[in-house]
Design a protein around this motif. Structure first.
Motif, PDB file in Angstrom:
ATOM      1  N   PHE A   7       0.831  -1.205   0.000  1.00  0.00           N
ATOM      2  CA  PHE A   7       0.000   0.000   0.000  1.00  0.00           C
ATOM      3  C   PHE A   7       0.873   1.265   0.000  1.00  0.00           C
ATOM      4  O   PHE A   7       0.577   2.233  -0.705  1.00  0.00           O
ATOM      5  N   ASN A   8       1.928   1.244   0.808  1.00  0.00           N
ATOM      6  CA  ASN A   8       2.789   2.428   0.874  1.00  0.00           C
ATOM      7  C   ASN A   8       3.466   2.694  -0.459  1.00  0.00           C
ATOM      8  O   ASN A   8       3.561   3.835  -0.902  1.00  0.00           O
ATOM      9  N   THR A   9       3.968   1.626  -1.081  1.00  0.00           N
ATOM     10  CA  THR A   9       4.657   1.786  -2.360  1.00  0.00           C
ATOM     11  C   THR A   9       3.712   2.391  -3.389  1.00  0.00           C
ATOM     12  O   THR A   9       4.045   3.373  -4.071  1.00  0.00           O
ATOM     13  N   LEU A  49       2.540   5.721 -17.060  1.00  0.00           N
ATOM     14  CA  LEU A  49       3.787   5.920 -16.306  1.00  0.00           C
ATOM     15  C   LEU A  49       3.647   5.481 -14.857  1.00  0.00           C
ATOM     16  O   LEU A  49       4.565   4.900 -14.273  1.00  0.00           O
ATOM     17  N   MET A  50       2.484   5.761 -14.296  1.00  0.00           N
ATOM     18  CA  MET A  50       2.256   5.426 -12.906  1.00  0.00           C
ATOM     19  C   MET A  50       2.271   3.909 -12.730  1.00  0.00           C
ATOM     20  O   MET A  50       2.875   3.385 -11.784  1.00  0.00           O
ATOM     21  N   PHE A  57       5.044  -0.991 -10.683  1.00  0.00           N
ATOM     22  CA  PHE A  57       5.584  -2.348 -10.826  1.00  0.00           C
ATOM     23  C   PHE A  57       7.105  -2.357 -10.722  1.00  0.00           C
ATOM     24  O   PHE A  57       7.690  -3.303 -10.193  1.00  0.00           O
ATOM     25  N   GLN A  58       7.731  -1.312 -11.220  1.00  0.00           N
ATOM     26  CA  GLN A  58       9.184  -1.263 -11.086  1.00  0.00           C
ATOM     27  C   GLN A  58       9.605  -1.103  -9.623  1.00  0.00           C
ATOM     28  O   GLN A  58      10.531  -1.765  -9.175  1.00  0.00           O
ATOM     29  N   LYS A  59       8.885  -0.253  -8.895  1.00  0.00           N
ATOM     30  CA  LYS A  59       9.188  -0.084  -7.468  1.00  0.00           C
ATOM     31  C   LYS A  59       8.999  -1.389  -6.710  1.00  0.00           C
ATOM     32  O   LYS A  59       9.707  -1.662  -5.738  1.00  0.00           O
ATOM     33  N   LEU A  99       8.679  -5.943  -9.715  1.00  0.00           N
ATOM     34  CA  LEU A  99       7.995  -6.877 -10.623  1.00  0.00           C
ATOM     35  C   LEU A  99       8.308  -6.420 -12.043  1.00  0.00           C
ATOM     36  O   LEU A  99       7.497  -5.770 -12.701  1.00  0.00           O
ATOM     37  N   ASN A 100       9.516  -6.746 -12.507  1.00  0.00           N
ATOM     38  CA  ASN A 100       9.984  -6.127 -13.743  1.00  0.00           C
ATOM     39  C   ASN A 100       9.499  -6.789 -15.027  1.00  0.00           C
ATOM     40  O   ASN A 100       9.570  -6.200 -16.088  1.00  0.00           O
ATOM     41  N   ASP A 101       8.998  -8.013 -14.882  1.00  0.00           N
ATOM     42  CA  ASP A 101       8.566  -8.705 -16.101  1.00  0.00           C
ATOM     43  C   ASP A 101       7.043  -8.650 -16.212  1.00  0.00           C
ATOM     44  O   ASP A 101       6.331  -9.576 -15.842  1.00  0.00           O
ATOM     45  N   PHE A 102       6.563  -7.540 -16.733  1.00  0.00           N
ATOM     46  CA  PHE A 102       5.113  -7.377 -16.873  1.00  0.00           C
ATOM     47  C   PHE A 102       4.795  -6.750 -18.226  1.00  0.00           C
ATOM     48  O   PHE A 102       5.668  -6.159 -18.875  1.00  0.00           O
ATOM     49  N   THR A 103       3.554  -6.926 -18.648  1.00  0.00           N
ATOM     50  CA  THR A 103       3.104  -6.304 -19.884  1.00  0.00           C
ATOM     51  C   THR A 103       1.884  -5.445 -19.597  1.00  0.00           C
ATOM     52  O   THR A 103       0.930  -5.900 -18.984  1.00  0.00           O
TER      53      THR A 103
END
Lengths: 456, 456
Positions: free
Chosen positions: B25-27, B164-165, B170-172, B175-179
């Motif tokens: 939630f914080n992220t 962008l959000m 997901f980057q934060k 979870l870098n492998d997403f579409t």
């Protein structure tokens, strides 16, 4: 179509209020965490079998019940329906209710997870509760509770830690003028022995708890009506009216309790608790032994706490104490003693608001709004925006081509403190106008300079 | 007494899970805030008049209704009771229901506070919702939604910002492998023109949305059954099966939509949105134009988003899009268009768990437990504890005199990574033993050295 409304006694929390509430919750949560308390959340709905009978008859009346899903009337006894017996029918058409406090769900959680829990178990819980009370000023049907408890130990170190935790919370909130009142159930029981209350202890405690509000005369009258002897009351009020330091009060009690074992126990617990403060490098500032303090006496079995913010018209903003048998109501045979504290979020919010103690930053949304004059400066502004955000600065751009005035009004309304103004000139030079909306101050700077200026 | 249970479909969140959920939630909340979205919270209960009719007939069935307080049966028509007509009686004995999603309360809030709100209004909301669905794996009766919306502007900059959000969230979360799939309602409408769907658009969109899952053959079969011509479907699948870059797909669509005004509009909106990414210094990494993507088509009127985490067996973890007329259902005549995104917290949690991506720190409670051997070392330990906490280190002391083994077990169970061991020798020398419970490493240090070692 009619304009929609809120159910009575409920509230929306808009952005400004939410930001402040989050500041409050975060501040308290961080202190809890520092003291080793871990978060717990339980569902809004509990089985009514979990809730009923835990809050007295009045409490049961105030439970919000949830209608069973589907064809809930199918199997209901027709005679109960025809009699329009709301109470009997309710038990057949509603199995679940909304959480009424955080203590019962906590006890339910402990019973259900007893084997995975490390004792002493220190949990905190910040969640809304619901009560079908008649709404009035300051009393809502949905409101947050904020509790921290440690169960599974009798150690008075926990009491001392709760005292420290309370002090730290209020100091962090910059509510520096507060009094943390502390008393002990056994002190009250000792007083009961002195006035020969035998069987009328509850009447006694309820009455003296009001001493502060209604004064000695009225309390005395009430007690005489309840059958207390005037002479024994003289001895009582001599004790209740004692002024002086905590040490002086406790010494007086020791003296008066020479014949009362239970009274002695109360005094020694309070002395031990205050003694632990010393070992913890803390002092008794803000802490006041308050002999008439009773609070939910049927519940507490040891130390009792209450916090008042001074010089604000407001009841207690925090309270708690030690209890026995957290899980007894669920049939557990294990005697789990605990001690807890509850912060009254709505009241603390109102105090901070009245005393103007919310940090200014809490009120703001984004730090800066990027304003533009035309398509080209909007595009340039998007680049500016991305650089601000890369630097971690909460920022936004007005997303439509609009008059500059409209853009600044938007910033004003959202309480965004700065605007960056980009027009053809700025695009050409890279020197952007940064304006402080509060002071009106404006200067030309590069984006790097602006980032430096806005980085906290 | 029977052991208490939880209502089915609900969950407790114990300390470990809570710490992780708070991280989540914080992220997400921090990213929302950086983009200028502000928090909103609405009550758990809404008037049923606010909720009913907003989620279709099926949704109405799934609303949790709250029994009116007091003698709720008093004025209910006896004939309805005798007929045991659950539906008709419900409308008389239940005025309120539990929040079913966050969108309708948001719309209700906007209507009620229209004059205080600065448009465009950017809010986020992270709160539980309740649905009387049949519980099953991964489907709960109480679950959190996490929505961000901006209303009051048609600007496609908002779509680009939402892209962008999502990327930043997901980057934060690492979870870098997403579409991030993106499509447009008008692209779907353009396809409908190509296959002459006239009146059967909904069938078409539902069918092609499944292309990914069930394959061309089955989708084609289904469409032929619905009366679509095989020949026109060839043209359709040629488009749907297009591979290549976003640019290539959009160029193909431009080509195919030469006769379709609505189709052209969809393509140009998508191009404009992706164009804003460039101005915002971002690229199209992770972003994929997905022509068959339809989602809640009756709702969305512009861009449509959906996020899949790759290489994890899991449906979409996030979705959203642009809609018109947020407040129309409440009789507002103002056309408020908006665009929003919703993060599926439970699914994202499961992804992070499966991929072992929760930061290790998130799992821990206090950093250190102070252990002791006797009364004197306990007292000494209280002083140590106060110094640790003054330095901001979350720490606790075992509050009872207990065997050392028991104290360490407590630390283990609570996943406290360090213990400080204080016995008579340590009290005498001031050299305390610091032990890392994971590595077993142990060394003698002063409290100042320990504080330095444990400060992050």
């Amino acid at each position: 179509m009619e304009k929609p409304t809120l159910p009575k006694g409920t509230r929306d929390f808009g952005p400004l209020v939410m930001a402040r509430r989050q500041y409050l919750f975060n501040t308290i949560g961080q202190v809890f965490h520092k003291f080793g308390f871990l978060p717990l959340q339980t569902p809004a709905m509990e089985n009514l079998s979990t809730l009923t009978g835990k809050y007295g008859e009045e409490g049961d009346q105030l439970l919000f019940k949830i209608l069973n899903s589907g064809d809930y009337l199918k199997d209901v006894d027709l005679s109960k329906l025809e009699a329009r017996n709301s109470r009997l029918v309710a038990s057949e058409i509603a199995e679940k209710g909304l959480r009424y406090d955080l203590t019962v769900p906590f006890a339910r959680y402990v019973v259900m997870n007893r084997h995975e829990i490390a004792l002493p178990f220190k949990r905190y819980q910040i969640q809304p509760v619901w009560r079908a009370d008649r709404p009035q000023k300051g009393r809502y049907r949905e409101f947050y509770q904020c509790d921290a408890d440690v169960v599974g130990t009798d150690s008075l170190i926990c009491e001392a830690e709760i005292v420290l935790m309370i002090k730290e919370v209020f100091q962090k909130l910059r509510l520096n003028d507060f009094t943390l009142k502390i008393n002990h159930r056994s002190v009250l029981d000792g007083l009961a022995e002195i006035v020969n209350a035998g069987g009328k202890e509850a009447d006694l405690y309820v009455a003296i708890d009001k001493l502060d509000k209604i004064g000695e005369e009225k309390v005395r009258e009430g007690l005489i009506q309840k059958g207390f002897e005037s002479k024994s009351l003289d001895a009582l009020f001599e004790i209740l009216n004692t002024k002086g330091s905590n040490e002086q009060k406790l010494n007086l009690l020791s003296n008066k309790f020479q014949q009362s074992e239970v009274g002695k126990k109360g005094v020694s617990d309070l002395k031990e608790t205050l003694g632990y403060l010393k070992f913890l490098n803390a002092n008794e500032q803000h802490v006041e032994v308050d002999i008439p303090l009773a609070r939910g006496l049927s519940y507490y079995t040891g130390c009792i706490f209450e916090v008042k913010v001074n010089n604000v018209q407001m009841g207690s903003v925090s309270g708690g104490g030690r209890y026995d048998n957290l899980t007894q109501a669920f049939g557990s045979k294990e005697k789990l003693s605990g001690v807890g504290i509850s912060f009254g979020i709505d009241r603390i919010y109102d105090c901070l608001d009245e005393l103007n103690l919310f940090p200014k930053e809490t009120a703001t949304s984004s730090k800066v709004l990027v304003c533009h004059f035309d398509e080209a400066s909007l595009q340039y502004g998007l680049n500016t925006l991305s650089q601000l955000r890369s630097a971690g600065i909460a920022s936004e751009i007005y997303p439509d081509l609009a008059k500059f005035k409209k853009q600044v009004e938007y910033a004003d309304k959202k309480k965004i403190p700065f605007v960056i103004i980009i027009g053809p000139e700025e695009v050409a030079s890279g020197q952007l106008s940064l304006k402080n909306l509060e002071s009106g101050e404006q200067s030309k700077q590069t984006i790097q300079q602006i980032i430096q200026a806005l980085t906290p």
